[in-house]
Design a protein around this motif. Structure first.
Motif, PDB file in Angstrom:
ATOM      1  N   THR A  59      35.777  45.099  53.937  1.00 36.81           N
ATOM      2  CA  THR A  59      36.053  43.670  54.046  1.00 36.81           C
ATOM      3  C   THR A  59      37.383  43.279  53.428  1.00 36.81           C
ATOM      4  O   THR A  59      38.142  42.493  54.006  1.00 36.81           O
ATOM      5  CB  THR A  59      34.933  42.867  53.362  1.00 36.81           C
ATOM      6  N   VAL A  60      37.682  43.820  52.247  1.00 35.95           N
ATOM      7  CA  VAL A  60      38.853  43.346  51.506  1.00 35.95           C
ATOM      8  C   VAL A  60      40.154  43.605  52.278  1.00 35.95           C
ATOM      9  O   VAL A  60      40.974  42.699  52.431  1.00 35.95           O
ATOM     10  CB  VAL A  60      38.900  43.976  50.097  1.00 35.95           C
ATOM     11  N   PRO A  61      40.398  44.815  52.808  1.00 34.26           N
ATOM     12  CA  PRO A  61      41.604  44.995  53.627  1.00 34.26           C
ATOM     13  C   PRO A  61      41.586  44.159  54.908  1.00 34.26           C
ATOM     14  O   PRO A  61      42.644  43.670  55.343  1.00 34.26           O
ATOM     15  CB  PRO A  61      41.599  46.496  53.950  1.00 34.26           C
ATOM     16  N   PRO A 201      33.636  37.087  41.078  1.00 40.76           N
ATOM     17  CA  PRO A 201      34.713  36.707  40.143  1.00 40.76           C
ATOM     18  C   PRO A 201      36.106  37.046  40.678  1.00 40.76           C
ATOM     19  O   PRO A 201      37.053  36.271  40.489  1.00 40.76           O
ATOM     20  CB  PRO A 201      34.388  37.512  38.872  1.00 40.76           C
ATOM     21  N   PHE A 202      36.229  38.206  41.331  1.00 37.76           N
ATOM     22  CA  PHE A 202      37.539  38.604  41.859  1.00 37.76           C
ATOM     23  C   PHE A 202      38.024  37.613  42.910  1.00 37.76           C
ATOM     24  O   PHE A 202      39.216  37.258  42.939  1.00 37.76           O
ATOM     25  CB  PHE A 202      37.454  39.994  42.464  1.00 37.76           C
ATOM     26  N   LYS A 203      37.128  37.163  43.762  1.00 39.20           N
ATOM     27  CA  LYS A 203      37.498  36.248  44.835  1.00 39.20           C
ATOM     28  C   LYS A 203      38.107  34.958  44.284  1.00 39.20           C
ATOM     29  O   LYS A 203      38.941  34.333  44.939  1.00 39.20           O
ATOM     30  CB  LYS A 203      36.253  35.937  45.672  1.00 39.20           C
ATOM     31  N   ARG A 204      37.699  34.562  43.081  1.00 35.30           N
ATOM     32  CA  ARG A 204      38.155  33.297  42.510  1.00 35.30           C
ATOM     33  C   ARG A 204      39.455  33.425  41.712  1.00 35.30           C
ATOM     34  O   ARG A 204      39.977  32.434  41.230  1.00 35.30           O
ATOM     35  CB  ARG A 204      37.052  32.717  41.616  1.00 35.30           C
ATOM     36  N   THR A 205      39.943  34.644  41.562  1.00 39.21           N
ATOM     37  CA  THR A 205      41.202  34.830  40.845  1.00 39.21           C
ATOM     38  C   THR A 205      42.383  34.503  41.756  1.00 39.21           C
ATOM     39  O   THR A 205      42.232  34.367  42.982  1.00 39.21           O
ATOM     40  CB  THR A 205      41.338  36.282  40.348  1.00 39.21           C
ATOM     41  N   VAL A 206      43.570  34.411  41.157  1.00 33.31           N
ATOM     42  CA  VAL A 206      44.777  34.168  41.948  1.00 33.31           C
ATOM     43  C   VAL A 206      44.982  35.301  42.949  1.00 33.31           C
ATOM     44  O   VAL A 206      45.337  35.068  44.114  1.00 33.31           O
ATOM     45  CB  VAL A 206      46.003  34.041  41.016  1.00 33.31           C
ATOM     46  N   THR A 207      44.747  36.533  42.493  1.00 36.12           N
ATOM     47  CA  THR A 207      44.917  37.686  43.389  1.00 36.12           C
ATOM     48  C   THR A 207      43.929  37.619  44.549  1.00 36.12           C
ATOM     49  O   THR A 207      44.282  37.891  45.707  1.00 36.12           O
ATOM     50  CB  THR A 207      44.707  38.996  42.615  1.00 36.12           C
ATOM     51  N   GLY A 208      42.696  37.248  44.239  1.00 34.80           N
ATOM     52  CA  GLY A 208      41.688  37.140  45.292  1.00 34.80           C
ATOM     53  C   GLY A 208      42.032  36.074  46.310  1.00 34.80           C
ATOM     54  O   GLY A 208      41.911  36.281  47.524  1.00 34.80           O
ATOM     55  N   ARG A 209      42.485  34.922  45.833  1.00 34.26           N
ATOM     56  CA  ARG A 209      42.866  33.850  46.763  1.00 34.26           C
ATOM     57  C   ARG A 209      44.106  34.239  47.570  1.00 34.26           C
ATOM     58  O   ARG A 209      44.259  33.838  48.729  1.00 34.26           O
ATOM     59  CB  ARG A 209      43.105  32.547  45.989  1.00 34.26           C
ATOM     60  N   THR A 210      44.966  35.030  46.947  1.00 37.51           N
ATOM     61  CA  THR A 210      46.167  35.472  47.661  1.00 37.51           C
ATOM     62  C   THR A 210      45.806  36.373  48.830  1.00 37.51           C
ATOM     63  O   THR A 210      46.469  36.349  49.877  1.00 37.51           O
ATOM     64  CB  THR A 210      47.118  36.206  46.702  1.00 37.51           C
ATOM     65  N   ILE A 211      44.759  37.193  48.672  1.00 35.50           N
ATOM     66  CA  ILE A 211      44.319  38.052  49.775  1.00 35.50           C
ATOM     67  C   ILE A 211      43.978  37.215  51.001  1.00 35.50           C
ATOM     68  O   ILE A 211      44.368  37.539  52.131  1.00 35.50           O
ATOM     69  CB  ILE A 211      43.112  38.902  49.331  1.00 35.50           C
ATOM     70  N   TYR A 212      43.266  36.108  50.784  1.00 29.99           N
ATOM     71  CA  TYR A 212      42.943  35.209  51.896  1.00 29.99           C
ATOM     72  C   TYR A 212      44.215  34.578  52.459  1.00 29.99           C
ATOM     73  O   TYR A 212      44.363  34.440  53.683  1.00 29.99           O
ATOM     74  CB  TYR A 212      41.984  34.114  51.420  1.00 29.99           C
ATOM     75  N   GLY A 225      55.372  31.816  46.773  1.00 25.66           N
ATOM     76  CA  GLY A 225      55.464  32.466  45.478  1.00 25.66           C
ATOM     77  C   GLY A 225      54.211  33.196  45.049  1.00 25.66           C
ATOM     78  O   GLY A 225      54.080  33.566  43.871  1.00 25.66           O
ATOM     79  N   LEU A 226      53.278  33.404  45.966  1.00 26.34           N
ATOM     80  CA  LEU A 226      52.046  34.116  45.623  1.00 26.34           C
ATOM     81  C   LEU A 226      52.332  35.613  45.481  1.00 26.34           C
ATOM     82  O   LEU A 226      53.232  36.148  46.141  1.00 26.34           O
ATOM     83  CB  LEU A 226      50.990  33.896  46.709  1.00 26.34           C
ATOM     84  N   ILE A 233      47.796  45.644  46.847  1.00 25.11           N
ATOM     85  CA  ILE A 233      47.395  46.800  46.036  1.00 25.11           C
ATOM     86  C   ILE A 233      45.979  46.613  45.509  1.00 25.11           C
ATOM     87  O   ILE A 233      45.155  47.533  45.537  1.00 25.11           O
ATOM     88  CB  ILE A 233      48.388  47.001  44.872  1.00 25.11           C
ATOM     89  N   ALA A 234      45.677  45.387  45.048  1.00 27.44           N
ATOM     90  CA  ALA A 234      44.340  45.102  44.520  1.00 27.44           C
ATOM     91  C   ALA A 234      43.281  45.239  45.606  1.00 27.44           C
ATOM     92  O   ALA A 234      42.169  45.718  45.349  1.00 27.44           O
ATOM     93  CB  ALA A 234      44.303  43.694  43.929  1.00 27.44           C
ATOM     94  N   ALA A 235      43.603  44.826  46.828  1.00 21.25           N
ATOM     95  CA  ALA A 235      42.635  44.892  47.922  1.00 21.25           C
ATOM     96  C   ALA A 235      42.225  46.339  48.202  1.00 21.25           C
ATOM     97  O   ALA A 235      41.029  46.644  48.326  1.00 21.25           O
ATOM     98  CB  ALA A 235      43.224  44.259  49.181  1.00 21.25           C
TER      99      ALA A 235
END
Length: 346
Positions: A59-61, A201-212, A225-226, A233-235
Motif C-alpha cells: 500500500t505505502v508505495p 501514527p505514521f500516517k499522521r506524521t508530516v512524512t506520512g501526509r507527504t506520501i499522500y 516544500g514538503l 525513502i520512508a515509504a
C-alpha cells in the motif's frame, strides 16, 4: 448522521470493500459446518496474516504511484532468516525476531535509497532487488528447514487464552481479566500491534501526509516544500518492515523457513490485488493500509469458499486469476472517466 454520510462519500472504495468482505465472510461462516466458532475464526485469521501484512507493505508505495515488486521476495528472505535466528531461550527468540524485522526494514530502506538517489522507477528497481532478495533466501536456506519453538508457534497462532497459558499468566483460565478476550485469535492481535499501531501514527506524521501528497501531485508537493525524498525513502522502508512481519509470522506459523520463489511471486501479485480491492488507487494519493487489510480479507475469504464448495483444484487457479484481473481492472476504472488526458499525469 450527516458526518457519517460525508465520511462514506469520501471513502466509497473502502466502504464498498468492507461491505463486500462482510457479506462474503458471513456467508462463508453460515455455510461452514462449524461456522461462527472460535476454532474457525482462529484458522481464518492464521491464513490471513501473511497476505494482510504484504497488502500493507504494498500500500505505502502505491500511495505514491509506485509498485514494490520485492515485497514477496523480502517476505521469503526474512522467513529464511527467522528460521535460523528465532530459536533458543525466550530472550534469544526476541533478539531473533528483532534481527528478522531489522533485515526486512533495512532491505526496504535500500529500495528507497535506490529509487530516490538512483532515480530509477520503483517497479524496475524493486524487480531487480526482489531477485536479489530471492537469491539471498536460497543462499541462506537452500532447502526447507529450520526449527522454531513449538511453544512460540502455539502461543502466537491460537487464541489469547493459549497465549497466556503458554506464558504462565493464566494457568486455569479463570482470571476475570482474561474472560472477555480469551477467545480472540492472537493473529488478529499481532496484526493490530505490528501493523495498525505502526501505520496509524505514521500516517499522521508530516512524512506520512507527504506520501499522500506525492501520490496526488508530486510537483505540487515539492514546490510546497514538503520532504518528498524523505517520504519516498520512508515509504519503501515501511514496506520492507511490513514484508518482514509477514516473513516472521510465516516462519512462526510453519515452524520452518522455505526459499520458495514461486510463492514469493504469487504473494506479490496478491498483495497488489488486495490493495486495489481495498479501495486504494493505483494512481496514488487515495486509500490506506487498513483498507488494504480488508482487500486481503476478501481474497482470503474467496479461497475459503473453495474448501466448502469442493471446487475442482484445477479451477481454483482460474478463479483466482479472474479475481486478480478484476481487481486490477477496478483500479483502472478512474482512467476511463478522465476527459482531459492531462489529468492522468496530475
Amino acid at each position: 448522521m450527516t458526518r457519517m454520510t460525508s465520511w462514506v462519500g469520501r471513502n466509497r472504495g473502502f466502504t464498498g470493500a468492507f461491505l463486500l468482505f462482510a457479506a462474503l465472510f458471513v456467508g462463508y461462516q453460515m455455510m461452514h459446518p462449524r461456522g461462527f466458532s472460535t476454532a474457525v475464526f482462529i484458522q481464518n485469521a492464521n491464513e490471513s496474516v501473511v497476505i494482510g501484512f504484504l497488502a500493507m507493505a504494498q500500500t505505502v508505495p502505491v500511495l505514491m504511484r509506485g509498485l514494490d515488486l520485492s515485497v514477496g521476495a523480502v517476505m521469503t528472505l526474512t522467513n529464511t532468516i527467522a528460521s535460523h535466528v528465532v530459536t533458543g531461550s525466550p530472550i534469544q527468540q526476541i533478539v531473533g525476531m528483532t534481527i528478522t524485522l531489522a533485515a526486512g526494514t533495512g532491505f526496504g530502506l535500500m529500495n528507497g535509497l535506490i529509487v530516490v538517489y538512483g532515480r530509477i522507477q520503483p517497479i524496475i528497481a524493486t524487480l531487480a532487488t526482489g531477485a536479489v532478495a530471492g537469491g539471498l533466501a536460497l543462499l541462506i536456506r537452500p532447502s526447507p528447514g529450520g526449527e522454531i519453538s513449538s511453544d512460540l508457534n502455539w502461543a502466537l497462532t491460537n487464541a489469547v487464552f493459549d497465549f497466556t497459558e503458554t506464558l504462565g499468566f493464566a494457568q486455569d483460565g479463570t482470571a476475570a481479566w482474561l474472560q472477555p478476550i480469551a477467545n480472540i485469535p492472537m493473529p488478529l492481535i499481532i496484526m493490530a500491534v505490528f501493523g495498525i499501531c505502526v501505520w496509524v501514527p505514521f500516517k499522521r506524521t508530516v512524512t506520512g501526509r507527504t506520501i499522500y501528497a506525492v501520490g496526488s501531485a508530486e510537483g505540487a508537493a515539492y514546490m510546497s516544500g514538503l520532504p518528498v525524498a524523505r517520504a519516498k525513502i520512508a515509504a519503501f522502508t515501511l514496506a520492507g518492515y511490513f514484508a518482514a512481519c509477514a516473513g516472521l509470522y510465516l516462519a512462526i506459523q510453519t515452524s520452518s523457513g522455505n526459499a520458495d520463489i514461486n510463492q514469493a511471486g504469487a504473494y506479490t501479485l496478491n498483495s497488489i490485488a488486495a490493495v486495489v480491492l481495498g479501495g486504494t488507487s493505483l494512481l496514488g494519493g487515495v486509500g490506506g493500509a487498513i483498507a488494504s487489510l480488508i482487500g486481503a480479507g476478501i481474497l482470503r475469504v474467496i479461497s475459503f469458499y473453495f474448501r466448502i464448495l469442493s471446487i475442482d483444484p484445477l479451477m481454483q487457479s482460474l478463479i483466482e486469476g479472474l479475481v486478480l484481473l478484476a481487481a486490477v481492472s477496478i483500479g483502472a476504472l478512474r482512467t476511463l472517466r478522465v476527459k482531459n488526458t492531462l489529468e492522468l499525469f496530475r
